[in-house]
Enzyme design. Structure first.
Site, PDB file in Angstrom:
ATOM      1  N   SER A  57      30.714  50.360  34.365  1.00 27.58           N
ATOM      2  CA  SER A  57      29.969  49.340  33.676  1.00 27.58           C
ATOM      3  C   SER A  57      28.487  49.297  34.078  1.00 27.58           C
ATOM      4  CB  SER A  57      30.599  47.980  33.908  1.00 27.58           C
ATOM      5  OG  SER A  57      30.599  47.668  35.260  1.00 27.58           O
ATOM      6  N   LYS A 116      21.369  45.252  38.121  1.00 28.63           N
ATOM      7  CA  LYS A 116      22.381  45.078  37.066  1.00 28.63           C
ATOM      8  C   LYS A 116      22.472  43.599  36.690  1.00 28.63           C
ATOM      9  CE  LYS A 116      27.310  46.236  36.374  1.00 28.63           C
ATOM     10  NZ  LYS A 116      28.512  46.770  37.057  1.00 28.63           N
ATOM     11  N   SER A 139      32.806  51.612  38.442  1.00 26.31           N
ATOM     12  CA  SER A 139      31.598  51.176  37.743  1.00 26.31           C
ATOM     13  C   SER A 139      30.274  51.574  38.346  1.00 26.31           C
ATOM     14  CB  SER A 139      31.634  49.663  37.535  1.00 26.31           C
ATOM     15  OG  SER A 139      32.585  49.369  36.528  1.00 26.31           O
TER      16      SER A 139
END
Lengths: 455, 97
Positions: free
Chosen positions: A135, A60, A159
Protein backbone atom coordinates in the site's frame (compact mmCIF):
# COMPACT_ATOMS: atom_id res chain seq x y z
CA UNK A 1 25.81 20.88 -8.13
CA UNK A 2 24.13 17.74 -9.32
CA UNK A 3 21.69 16.61 -6.69
CA UNK A 4 19.87 13.92 -8.70
CA UNK A 5 20.04 10.59 -6.91
CA UNK A 6 21.98 11.74 -3.87
CA UNK A 7 21.17 9.78 -0.72
CA UNK A 8 19.93 11.31 2.53
CA UNK A 9 23.37 10.93 4.10
CA UNK A 10 25.02 12.57 1.09
CA UNK A 11 22.57 15.48 1.23
CA UNK A 12 23.13 15.81 4.98
CA UNK A 13 26.85 16.21 4.34
CA UNK A 14 26.27 18.78 1.57
CA UNK A 15 24.14 20.84 3.95
CA UNK A 16 26.73 20.59 6.72
CA UNK A 17 29.52 21.73 4.40
CA UNK A 18 27.21 24.45 3.07
CA UNK A 19 27.62 23.27 -0.53
CA UNK A 20 23.86 23.43 -0.77
CA UNK A 21 21.35 25.25 1.42
CA UNK A 22 18.25 23.64 2.91
CA UNK A 23 16.07 26.09 1.00
CA UNK A 24 17.73 25.21 -2.32
CA UNK A 25 17.26 21.54 -1.59
CA UNK A 26 13.59 21.92 -0.78
CA UNK A 27 13.05 24.02 -3.92
CA UNK A 28 14.86 21.38 -5.98
CA UNK A 29 12.48 18.61 -4.93
CA UNK A 30 9.46 20.87 -5.19
CA UNK A 31 10.35 21.64 -8.83
CA UNK A 32 10.67 17.93 -9.58
CA UNK A 33 7.35 17.18 -7.89
CA UNK A 34 5.65 19.94 -9.86
CA UNK A 35 7.15 18.51 -13.06
CA UNK A 36 6.37 14.81 -12.57
CA UNK A 37 3.67 14.31 -9.93
CA UNK A 38 0.68 14.80 -12.25
CA UNK A 39 1.96 11.92 -14.36
CA UNK A 40 2.93 9.63 -11.45
CA UNK A 41 0.43 10.59 -8.71
CA UNK A 42 2.93 9.86 -5.96
CA UNK A 43 1.85 12.77 -3.74
CA UNK A 44 -1.69 13.57 -2.59
CA UNK A 45 -0.67 16.79 -0.92
CA UNK A 46 2.47 18.85 -1.33
CA UNK A 47 4.05 21.36 1.05
CA UNK A 48 4.48 24.48 -1.06
CA UNK A 49 6.97 25.93 1.38
CA UNK A 50 9.08 24.19 3.96
CA UNK A 51 7.60 24.86 7.39
CA UNK A 52 10.90 24.08 9.03
CA UNK A 53 14.39 23.48 7.70
CA UNK A 54 15.88 20.11 7.05
CA UNK A 55 16.40 17.18 4.73
CA UNK A 56 13.27 16.69 2.61
CA UNK A 57 11.34 13.45 2.97
CA UNK A 58 7.94 12.19 1.82
CA UNK A 59 5.44 10.74 4.30
CA UNK A 60 2.73 8.18 3.60
CA UNK A 61 -0.72 9.64 4.13
CA UNK A 62 -1.62 7.33 7.01
CA UNK A 63 0.70 9.22 9.38
CA UNK A 64 -0.98 12.05 11.29
CA UNK A 65 0.91 15.25 10.45
CA UNK A 66 -0.15 18.18 12.63
CA UNK A 67 -2.09 20.88 10.82
CA UNK A 68 -2.20 19.10 7.47
CA UNK A 69 -4.84 16.95 5.83
CA UNK A 70 -4.30 13.26 6.49
CA UNK A 71 -6.56 11.00 4.48
CA UNK A 72 -5.28 7.41 4.43
CA UNK A 73 -6.32 7.84 0.76
CA UNK A 74 -9.98 7.61 1.74
CA UNK A 75 -12.94 9.92 1.16
CA UNK A 76 -13.90 9.31 4.79
CA UNK A 77 -10.94 11.48 5.84
CA UNK A 78 -10.85 13.76 2.82
CA UNK A 79 -11.14 16.89 4.98
CA UNK A 80 -9.54 15.60 8.18
CA UNK A 81 -6.83 17.91 9.48
CA UNK A 82 -4.55 16.04 11.86
CA UNK A 83 -4.52 17.64 15.34
CA UNK A 84 -1.25 16.01 16.30
CA UNK A 85 1.93 14.46 14.89
CA UNK A 86 2.54 10.74 14.84
CA UNK A 87 5.58 9.79 16.94
CA UNK A 88 7.44 8.90 13.74
CA UNK A 89 6.79 12.41 12.43
CA UNK A 90 7.93 13.98 15.72
CA UNK A 91 11.16 12.01 15.56
CA UNK A 92 11.77 13.04 11.95
CA UNK A 93 11.25 16.72 12.78
CA UNK A 94 13.50 16.43 15.84
CA UNK A 95 16.22 14.98 13.60
CA UNK A 96 16.14 17.75 11.04
CA UNK A 97 13.88 16.34 8.38
CA UNK A 98 11.15 18.33 6.65
CA UNK A 99 8.06 16.93 4.93
CA UNK A 100 7.68 17.43 1.17
CA UNK A 101 4.13 16.17 1.39
CA UNK A 102 1.91 13.13 1.93
CA UNK A 103 2.06 10.21 -0.41
CA UNK A 104 -0.71 8.15 -1.99
CA UNK A 105 -1.57 4.68 -0.75
CA UNK A 106 -4.26 2.04 -1.02
CA UNK A 107 -7.19 3.42 0.99
CA UNK A 108 -6.71 2.38 4.65
CA UNK A 109 -3.67 0.44 3.40
CA UNK A 110 -6.05 -2.16 1.99
CA UNK A 111 -4.21 -3.41 -1.04
CA UNK A 112 -0.99 -3.99 -2.94
CA UNK A 113 -1.29 -1.58 -5.86
CA UNK A 114 -2.79 1.79 -4.73
CA UNK A 115 -5.79 0.94 -6.91
CA UNK A 116 -8.09 1.14 -3.90
CA UNK A 117 -7.07 4.76 -3.28
CA UNK A 118 -9.99 7.17 -3.57
CA UNK A 119 -7.61 9.65 -5.21
CA UNK A 120 -6.29 7.68 -8.16
CA UNK A 121 -3.64 5.04 -8.68
CA UNK A 122 0.09 5.73 -8.33
CA UNK A 123 1.92 4.89 -11.54
CA UNK A 124 5.02 2.76 -11.65
CA UNK A 125 7.89 5.06 -12.72
CA UNK A 126 9.37 2.23 -14.82
CA UNK A 127 6.20 1.84 -16.89
CA UNK A 128 3.32 4.16 -16.19
CA UNK A 129 0.77 1.70 -17.57
CA UNK A 130 1.61 -0.41 -14.53
CA UNK A 131 0.93 -0.07 -10.82
CA UNK A 132 3.52 0.94 -8.28
CA UNK A 133 2.51 -1.73 -5.80
CA UNK A 134 1.14 -0.94 -2.37
CA UNK A 135 0.00 0.00 0.00
CA UNK A 136 3.01 2.39 0.29
CA UNK A 137 2.85 2.90 -3.48
CA UNK A 138 3.19 6.68 -3.53
CA UNK A 139 6.12 6.47 -1.13
CA UNK A 140 7.98 3.98 -3.33
CA UNK A 141 7.24 6.03 -6.45
CA UNK A 142 8.54 9.20 -4.80
CA UNK A 143 11.91 7.56 -4.09
CA UNK A 144 12.19 5.60 -7.34
CA UNK A 145 11.67 8.73 -9.46
CA UNK A 146 13.63 10.86 -6.97
CA UNK A 147 10.75 13.11 -6.03
CA UNK A 148 12.13 12.62 -2.51
CA UNK A 149 15.50 11.26 -1.36
CA UNK A 150 13.68 8.92 1.04
CA UNK A 151 10.15 8.10 2.14
CA UNK A 152 8.37 6.90 5.24
CA UNK A 153 5.94 4.09 4.59
CA UNK A 154 4.26 1.44 6.67
CA UNK A 155 3.87 -2.27 6.32
CA UNK A 156 1.13 -4.57 7.58
CA UNK A 157 2.14 -7.42 5.29
CA UNK A 158 4.23 -6.44 2.31
CA UNK A 159 3.21 -2.79 2.12
CA UNK A 160 6.79 -1.53 2.26
CA UNK A 161 8.67 -4.43 0.70
CA UNK A 162 6.33 -5.09 -2.24
CA UNK A 163 6.14 -1.55 -3.66
CA UNK A 164 9.88 -1.20 -2.97
CA UNK A 165 10.36 -4.37 -5.03
CA UNK A 166 8.07 -3.24 -7.86
CA UNK A 167 9.58 0.26 -8.02
CA UNK A 168 13.19 -0.82 -7.51
CA UNK A 169 14.15 0.72 -4.17
CA UNK A 170 15.34 -0.36 -0.72
CA UNK A 171 12.46 -0.94 1.71
CA UNK A 172 12.75 -1.99 5.35
CA UNK A 173 10.07 -3.52 7.57
CA UNK A 174 11.41 -3.39 11.13
CA UNK A 175 10.52 -5.88 13.87
CA UNK A 176 6.97 -5.37 15.14
CA UNK A 177 7.24 -3.03 18.10
CA UNK A 178 10.61 -1.59 17.04
CA UNK A 179 8.99 1.61 15.72
CA UNK A 180 6.04 3.35 17.34
CA UNK A 181 2.62 3.12 15.71
CA UNK A 182 1.27 6.11 17.65
CA UNK A 183 -0.45 8.43 15.21
CA UNK A 184 -0.47 5.92 12.36
CA UNK A 185 -3.98 5.28 11.06
CA UNK A 186 -4.34 1.68 12.15
CA UNK A 187 -4.93 -1.18 9.77
CA UNK A 188 -3.86 -4.40 11.51
CA UNK A 189 -2.73 -3.49 14.99
CA UNK A 190 -0.72 -6.67 15.55
CA UNK A 191 1.03 -6.27 12.19
CA UNK A 192 1.55 -2.55 11.41
CA UNK A 193 5.20 -1.43 11.21
CA UNK A 194 6.31 2.04 10.07
CA UNK A 195 9.54 1.89 8.06
CA UNK A 196 11.81 3.67 5.56
CA UNK A 197 11.96 3.40 1.77
CA UNK A 198 15.34 4.61 0.53
CA UNK A 199 17.91 4.63 -2.28
CA UNK A 200 20.67 3.10 -0.13
CA UNK A 201 20.93 0.63 2.74
CA UNK A 202 22.86 3.19 4.82
CA UNK A 203 19.92 5.59 4.59
CA UNK A 204 17.59 2.82 5.81
CA UNK A 205 19.93 2.17 8.76
CA UNK A 206 20.10 5.89 9.54
CA UNK A 207 16.33 6.35 9.42
CA UNK A 208 15.72 3.23 11.51
CA UNK A 209 17.97 4.66 14.24
CA UNK A 210 15.94 7.85 14.23
CA UNK A 211 12.54 6.18 14.26
CA UNK A 212 13.15 3.20 16.53
CA UNK A 213 12.74 3.02 20.28
CA UNK A 214 10.32 2.82 23.15
CA UNK A 215 7.42 5.25 22.97
CA UNK A 216 5.28 6.04 26.01
CA UNK A 217 2.33 6.57 23.66
CA UNK A 218 2.52 3.07 22.13
CA UNK A 219 2.45 0.33 24.71
CA UNK A 220 3.48 -2.28 22.15
CA UNK A 221 6.89 -0.72 21.50
CA UNK A 222 9.95 -2.65 22.57
CA UNK A 223 12.22 -1.45 25.38
CA UNK A 224 15.23 -3.00 23.66
CA UNK A 225 17.94 -0.37 23.22
CA UNK A 226 18.19 1.18 19.77
CA UNK A 227 21.43 0.01 18.23
CA UNK A 228 23.82 2.18 16.21
CA UNK A 229 22.55 0.54 13.05
CA UNK A 230 24.45 2.95 10.78
CA UNK A 231 27.77 3.03 12.61
CA UNK A 232 27.68 -0.76 13.05
CA UNK A 233 27.00 -1.51 9.40
CA UNK A 234 29.41 -4.32 8.68
CA UNK A 235 29.69 -5.59 5.09
CA UNK A 236 32.37 -8.14 5.99
CA UNK A 237 30.42 -10.24 8.46
CA UNK A 238 29.66 -13.69 7.07
CA UNK A 239 26.24 -15.28 7.53
CA UNK A 240 24.50 -18.62 7.18
CA UNK A 241 21.68 -17.83 4.76
CA UNK A 242 18.70 -20.14 4.48
CA UNK A 243 16.72 -20.61 1.28
CA UNK A 244 13.39 -22.42 1.11
CA UNK A 245 12.07 -24.12 -2.04
CA UNK A 246 8.47 -23.20 -1.19
CA UNK A 247 9.35 -19.51 -1.48
CA UNK A 248 11.00 -19.99 -4.88
CA UNK A 249 9.12 -22.60 -6.87
CA UNK A 250 6.06 -20.53 -7.85
CA UNK A 251 7.70 -17.25 -8.82
CA UNK A 252 7.99 -16.18 -12.44
CA UNK A 253 10.99 -17.12 -14.58
CA UNK A 254 12.86 -13.82 -14.45
CA UNK A 255 12.37 -13.50 -10.68
CA UNK A 256 13.66 -17.05 -10.19
CA UNK A 257 16.72 -16.41 -12.39
CA UNK A 258 17.53 -13.16 -10.57
CA UNK A 259 17.18 -14.93 -7.22
CA UNK A 260 19.43 -17.81 -8.20
CA UNK A 261 22.03 -15.37 -9.51
CA UNK A 262 21.86 -13.44 -6.22
CA UNK A 263 22.41 -16.64 -4.23
CA UNK A 264 25.50 -17.42 -6.34
CA UNK A 265 26.79 -13.93 -5.58
CA UNK A 266 26.24 -14.43 -1.84
CA UNK A 267 28.15 -17.72 -2.07
CA UNK A 268 31.04 -16.02 -3.87
CA UNK A 269 31.06 -13.36 -1.17
CA UNK A 270 31.72 -16.07 1.37
CA UNK A 271 28.31 -16.62 2.93
CA UNK A 272 27.04 -20.13 3.58
CA UNK A 273 23.85 -21.08 1.77
CA UNK A 274 21.71 -23.70 3.46
CA UNK A 275 18.47 -25.27 2.27
CA UNK A 276 15.76 -25.04 4.94
CA UNK A 277 12.21 -26.31 5.27
CA UNK A 278 9.82 -23.61 6.31
CA UNK A 279 6.05 -23.94 6.58
CA UNK A 280 4.67 -23.21 3.12
CA UNK A 281 3.88 -19.49 2.66
CA UNK A 282 0.50 -20.49 1.15
CA UNK A 283 -0.89 -20.87 4.69
CA UNK A 284 0.15 -17.30 5.44
CA UNK A 285 -2.39 -15.99 2.93
CA UNK A 286 -5.26 -17.52 4.91
CA UNK A 287 -3.85 -16.56 8.31
CA UNK A 288 -3.20 -13.00 7.26
CA UNK A 289 -6.55 -12.58 5.50
CA UNK A 290 -8.47 -13.61 8.61
CA UNK A 291 -6.40 -11.85 11.27
CA UNK A 292 -5.85 -8.63 9.34
CA UNK A 293 -9.49 -8.33 8.32
CA UNK A 294 -10.61 -9.06 11.89
CA UNK A 295 -8.39 -6.27 13.18
CA UNK A 296 -9.52 -3.98 10.36
CA UNK A 297 -13.18 -4.53 11.29
CA UNK A 298 -12.36 -3.35 14.79
CA UNK A 299 -10.05 -0.48 13.83
CA UNK A 300 -12.36 1.01 11.24
CA UNK A 301 -15.21 1.09 13.75
CA UNK A 302 -13.95 4.40 15.09
CA UNK A 303 -14.81 6.25 11.87
CA UNK A 304 -18.28 7.28 12.94
CA UNK A 305 -18.41 10.63 11.15
CA UNK A 306 -19.45 12.18 14.45
CA UNK A 307 -16.14 13.31 15.94
CA UNK A 308 -14.24 13.70 12.66
CA UNK A 309 -14.35 12.48 9.08
CA UNK A 310 -17.24 11.81 6.76
CA UNK A 311 -19.98 9.26 7.32
CA UNK A 312 -19.44 5.54 6.87
CA UNK A 313 -21.12 5.42 3.47
CA UNK A 314 -17.98 7.13 2.17
CA UNK A 315 -16.05 3.88 2.61
CA UNK A 316 -15.02 2.17 -0.64
CA UNK A 317 -16.04 -1.38 -1.53
CA UNK A 318 -12.71 -2.91 -0.52
CA UNK A 319 -12.92 -1.45 2.99
CA UNK A 320 -16.55 -2.54 3.38
CA UNK A 321 -15.71 -6.07 2.27
CA UNK A 322 -12.74 -6.36 4.63
CA UNK A 323 -14.73 -5.05 7.60
CA UNK A 324 -17.50 -7.53 6.94
CA UNK A 325 -15.18 -10.49 6.62
CA UNK A 326 -13.47 -9.49 9.84
CA UNK A 327 -16.76 -9.12 11.68
CA UNK A 328 -17.85 -12.56 10.48
CA UNK A 329 -14.56 -14.17 11.51
CA UNK A 330 -14.92 -12.72 15.00
CA UNK A 331 -18.61 -13.36 15.48
CA UNK A 332 -20.16 -15.80 17.92
CA UNK A 333 -20.32 -19.26 16.42
CA UNK A 334 -17.58 -18.56 13.90
CA UNK A 335 -14.72 -17.13 15.95
CA UNK A 336 -13.28 -20.58 16.72
CA UNK A 337 -13.49 -21.79 13.15
CA UNK A 338 -11.84 -18.69 11.71
CA UNK A 339 -10.22 -16.21 14.10
CA UNK A 340 -8.95 -18.60 16.76
CA UNK A 341 -7.77 -21.09 14.17
CA UNK A 342 -5.81 -18.33 12.41
CA UNK A 343 -4.27 -17.21 15.73
CA UNK A 344 -3.10 -20.76 16.38
CA UNK A 345 -1.58 -21.10 12.91
CA UNK A 346 0.14 -17.77 13.59
CA UNK A 347 1.63 -19.54 16.61
CA UNK A 348 2.86 -22.34 14.33
CA UNK A 349 4.47 -19.83 11.97
CA UNK A 350 6.24 -18.09 14.85
CA UNK A 351 7.57 -21.39 16.25
CA UNK A 352 8.63 -22.41 12.76
CA UNK A 353 10.77 -19.28 12.33
CA UNK A 354 12.22 -19.66 15.84
CA UNK A 355 13.31 -23.18 14.92
CA UNK A 356 14.84 -22.18 11.58
CA UNK A 357 16.74 -19.24 13.09
CA UNK A 358 18.59 -21.77 15.24
CA UNK A 359 19.96 -23.20 11.98
CA UNK A 360 20.50 -20.02 9.94
CA UNK A 361 21.11 -16.31 10.58
CA UNK A 362 19.10 -14.96 7.68
CA UNK A 363 16.49 -16.26 5.27
CA UNK A 364 16.69 -15.07 1.66
CA UNK A 365 13.78 -15.20 -0.77
CA UNK A 366 12.30 -13.35 -3.70
CA UNK A 367 10.11 -10.50 -2.42
CA UNK A 368 7.20 -10.93 -4.85
CA UNK A 369 6.08 -13.81 -7.11
CA UNK A 370 6.03 -11.53 -10.13
CA UNK A 371 6.88 -8.00 -11.19
CA UNK A 372 4.60 -4.96 -11.46
CA UNK A 373 1.20 -5.70 -12.99
CA UNK A 374 -0.69 -3.49 -15.45
CA UNK A 375 -3.27 -1.15 -13.94
CA UNK A 376 -6.60 -2.96 -13.66
CA UNK A 377 -5.25 -6.49 -13.64
CA UNK A 378 -5.73 -6.87 -9.88
CA UNK A 379 -9.49 -7.10 -10.39
CA UNK A 380 -8.95 -10.66 -11.68
CA UNK A 381 -7.90 -11.86 -8.21
CA UNK A 382 -10.51 -12.38 -5.41
CA UNK A 383 -8.07 -11.34 -2.71
CA UNK A 384 -5.43 -9.67 -4.79
CA UNK A 385 -3.64 -7.88 -1.98
CA UNK A 386 -3.12 -10.98 0.08
CA UNK A 387 -2.18 -13.14 -2.94
CA UNK A 388 0.49 -10.69 -4.17
CA UNK A 389 2.01 -10.61 -0.71
CA UNK A 390 2.33 -14.39 -0.25
CA UNK A 391 6.11 -14.16 0.16
CA UNK A 392 6.05 -11.17 2.48
CA UNK A 393 3.20 -12.32 4.73
CA UNK A 394 5.10 -14.92 6.78
CA UNK A 395 7.56 -12.35 8.15
CA UNK A 396 4.73 -9.92 8.87
CA UNK A 397 2.73 -12.60 10.67
CA UNK A 398 5.72 -13.52 12.81
CA UNK A 399 6.67 -9.89 13.45
CA UNK A 400 10.27 -10.39 12.31
CA UNK A 401 12.29 -7.74 10.43
CA UNK A 402 12.78 -7.97 6.64
CA UNK A 403 14.31 -5.82 3.93
CA UNK A 404 13.80 -5.59 0.17
CA UNK A 405 16.65 -4.72 -2.15
CA UNK A 406 16.59 -4.59 -5.98
CA UNK A 407 18.40 -7.51 -7.61
CA UNK A 408 17.77 -6.96 -11.29
CA UNK A 409 15.35 -6.06 -14.06
CA UNK A 410 13.09 -8.49 -15.89
CA UNK A 411 12.55 -8.82 -19.65
CA UNK A 412 10.13 -5.90 -19.53
CA UNK A 413 12.71 -3.72 -17.76
CA UNK A 414 10.77 -3.92 -14.50
CA UNK A 415 12.53 -4.16 -11.13
CA UNK A 416 12.83 -7.48 -9.32
CA UNK A 417 13.23 -7.64 -5.54
CA UNK A 418 15.24 -9.80 -3.16
CA UNK A 419 14.41 -9.96 0.54
CA UNK A 420 16.35 -10.87 3.65
CA UNK A 421 14.55 -11.81 6.86
CA UNK A 422 15.98 -12.37 10.29
CA UNK A 423 14.84 -13.02 13.84
CA UNK A 424 13.18 -10.52 16.13
CA UNK A 425 15.17 -7.31 16.76
CA UNK A 426 17.97 -8.50 14.48
CA UNK A 427 17.73 -5.63 11.97
CA UNK A 428 21.51 -5.23 12.07
CA UNK A 429 22.09 -8.58 10.34
CA UNK A 430 19.76 -7.96 7.42
CA UNK A 431 21.10 -4.42 7.05
CA UNK A 432 24.67 -5.78 7.04
CA UNK A 433 23.95 -8.39 4.38
CA UNK A 434 21.96 -5.93 2.26
CA UNK A 435 24.80 -3.43 2.60
CA UNK A 436 27.34 -6.06 1.55
CA UNK A 437 25.20 -7.00 -1.46
CA UNK A 438 24.89 -3.32 -2.35
CA UNK A 439 28.66 -2.81 -2.24
CA UNK A 440 29.20 -5.94 -4.33
CA UNK A 441 26.58 -5.30 -7.05
CA UNK A 442 25.32 -1.73 -6.63
CA UNK A 443 21.97 -3.47 -7.08
CA UNK A 444 22.90 -3.92 -10.78
CA UNK A 445 22.41 -0.14 -11.15
CA UNK A 446 18.63 -0.55 -10.83
CA UNK A 447 18.19 2.42 -8.49
CA UNK A 448 20.50 4.61 -10.58
CA UNK A 449 18.68 3.68 -13.82
CA UNK A 450 15.40 4.41 -12.03
CA UNK A 451 15.99 8.04 -11.20
CA UNK A 452 17.84 8.71 -14.46
CA UNK A 453 14.56 8.01 -16.22
CA UNK A 454 13.40 11.22 -14.53
CA UNK A 455 16.24 13.62 -15.25
CA UNK B 1 -18.26 -23.65 -0.67
CA UNK B 2 -19.16 -21.66 2.43
CA UNK B 3 -21.97 -19.68 0.95
CA UNK B 4 -23.32 -16.73 2.87
CA UNK B 5 -27.01 -15.99 2.57
CA UNK B 6 -28.37 -12.56 1.72
CA UNK B 7 -29.76 -12.42 5.25
CA UNK B 8 -26.32 -12.98 6.72
CA UNK B 9 -24.87 -10.26 4.48
CA UNK B 10 -27.53 -7.80 5.63
CA UNK B 11 -26.88 -8.70 9.26
CA UNK B 12 -23.11 -8.33 8.84
CA UNK B 13 -23.52 -4.97 7.17
CA UNK B 14 -25.70 -3.85 10.07
CA UNK B 15 -23.09 -5.04 12.63
CA UNK B 16 -20.48 -3.04 10.74
CA UNK B 17 -22.62 0.07 10.58
CA UNK B 18 -22.55 -0.03 6.79
CA UNK B 19 -25.24 0.43 4.18
CA UNK B 20 -24.77 -1.53 0.99
CA UNK B 21 -26.34 -0.99 -2.39
CA UNK B 22 -28.00 -4.05 -3.96
CA UNK B 23 -25.07 -4.41 -6.31
CA UNK B 24 -22.57 -4.19 -3.46
CA UNK B 25 -24.57 -6.80 -1.55
CA UNK B 26 -24.29 -9.28 -4.42
CA UNK B 27 -20.62 -8.62 -5.14
CA UNK B 28 -19.65 -8.76 -1.49
CA UNK B 29 -21.71 -11.91 -0.89
CA UNK B 30 -19.84 -13.69 -3.67
CA UNK B 31 -16.37 -12.44 -2.71
CA UNK B 32 -16.84 -13.14 1.00
CA UNK B 33 -18.05 -16.66 0.25
CA UNK B 34 -14.98 -17.28 -1.91
CA UNK B 35 -12.67 -16.00 0.80
CA UNK B 36 -14.32 -18.00 3.58
CA UNK B 37 -14.03 -21.16 1.48
CA UNK B 38 -10.38 -20.46 0.67
CA UNK B 39 -9.28 -19.97 4.29
CA UNK B 40 -10.31 -23.51 5.15
CA UNK B 41 -6.88 -24.46 3.81
CA UNK B 42 -5.85 -23.98 7.44
CA UNK B 43 -7.75 -27.18 8.35
CA UNK B 44 -4.75 -29.01 6.85
CA UNK B 45 -2.65 -27.96 9.83
CA UNK B 46 -2.79 -29.60 13.25
CA UNK B 47 -3.06 -26.85 15.85
CA UNK B 48 -4.25 -29.01 18.73
CA UNK B 49 -1.07 -28.37 20.69
CA UNK B 50 -0.87 -24.63 20.05
CA UNK B 51 -1.75 -22.06 22.68
CA UNK B 52 -4.01 -19.35 21.27
CA UNK B 53 -2.83 -16.76 23.77
CA UNK B 54 -0.27 -15.24 21.46
CA UNK B 55 0.63 -11.59 21.56
CA UNK B 56 3.04 -9.88 19.25
CA UNK B 57 4.67 -7.28 21.47
CA UNK B 58 7.48 -7.95 23.92
CA UNK B 59 5.84 -6.09 26.77
CA UNK B 60 3.38 -6.87 29.51
CA UNK B 61 1.53 -4.54 31.86
CA UNK B 62 2.59 -1.15 30.54
CA UNK B 63 1.21 1.35 33.03
CA UNK B 64 0.64 5.08 33.06
CA UNK B 65 1.58 6.59 36.39
CA UNK B 66 -1.52 8.10 37.99
CA UNK B 67 -1.17 11.85 38.29
CA UNK B 68 1.49 12.17 35.61
CA UNK B 69 0.81 14.87 33.07
CA UNK B 70 -0.93 13.57 29.98
CA UNK B 71 1.14 15.36 27.38
CA UNK B 72 -0.87 14.20 24.43
CA UNK B 73 -4.27 15.38 25.56
CA UNK B 74 -5.92 17.59 22.97
CA UNK B 75 -7.44 20.91 23.97
CA UNK B 76 -11.21 21.13 23.61
CA UNK B 77 -10.83 23.37 20.58
CA UNK B 78 -8.43 20.99 18.83
CA UNK B 79 -10.58 17.98 19.66
CA UNK B 80 -13.66 19.59 18.11
CA UNK B 81 -11.96 21.11 15.07
CA UNK B 82 -12.77 18.26 12.72
CA UNK B 83 -16.32 17.67 13.90
CA UNK B 84 -19.27 18.76 11.74
CA UNK B 85 -20.23 22.24 13.07
CA UNK B 86 -17.42 21.76 15.62
CA UNK B 87 -19.77 19.76 17.83
CA UNK B 88 -20.26 16.05 18.45
CA UNK B 89 -23.93 15.50 17.59
CA UNK B 90 -25.59 12.18 18.30
CA UNK B 91 -29.20 10.99 18.31
CA UNK B 92 -30.94 11.35 21.63
CA UNK B 93 -30.53 8.25 23.72
CA UNK B 94 -32.95 8.97 26.54
CA UNK B 95 -36.52 9.98 25.97
CA UNK B 96 -37.96 12.89 27.85
CA UNK B 97 -40.71 12.07 30.27
Amino acid sequence: MNILGKSVLELKKLIETKEVSENELFAYFLRRIQKYNTKLNAYLSIEETSKTKGIPISIKDNFNTLGTITTASSNVLKNYVAPYNATVVERLLKNNFVSLGKTNMDAWAHGSSTETSDFGVSRNPWDITRVAGGSSGGAAVSVSSYLAPAAIGSETAGSIRQPASWCGTVGLKPTYGRVSRYGVIAMGSSFDCPGPITTTVSDAAYLLEILAGKDAFDATTSSAPVENYLKNLNPSKKYVVGICEDYIKDVDEDTKKAFEKSIEILKKMGHTIKKVNLLSPKYSIAVYTILQRSEVSSNLNRYDGIRYGNKRNAFGEEAKRRMMLGTYALSAGYADEYYNKAVKVRGLIIEDFKKIFNEVDIIAAPTTPLTALPVGESAKYPFFGEAMDVLTEPAAIAGIPAINIPNGLDNNDLPIGLQFMSKWLNEQSILNLAYAFEKETNFFDVIKKGFHRYE
Amino acid sequence: MSVLTSEEIKKLAHLCGLTLTNNEQDVIKQKLSETLTYVHILDELDTSKVDNKIHMSFTTNVFFEDGTENTRQLSKIDALKNAPNTRFEVPKVLEEK
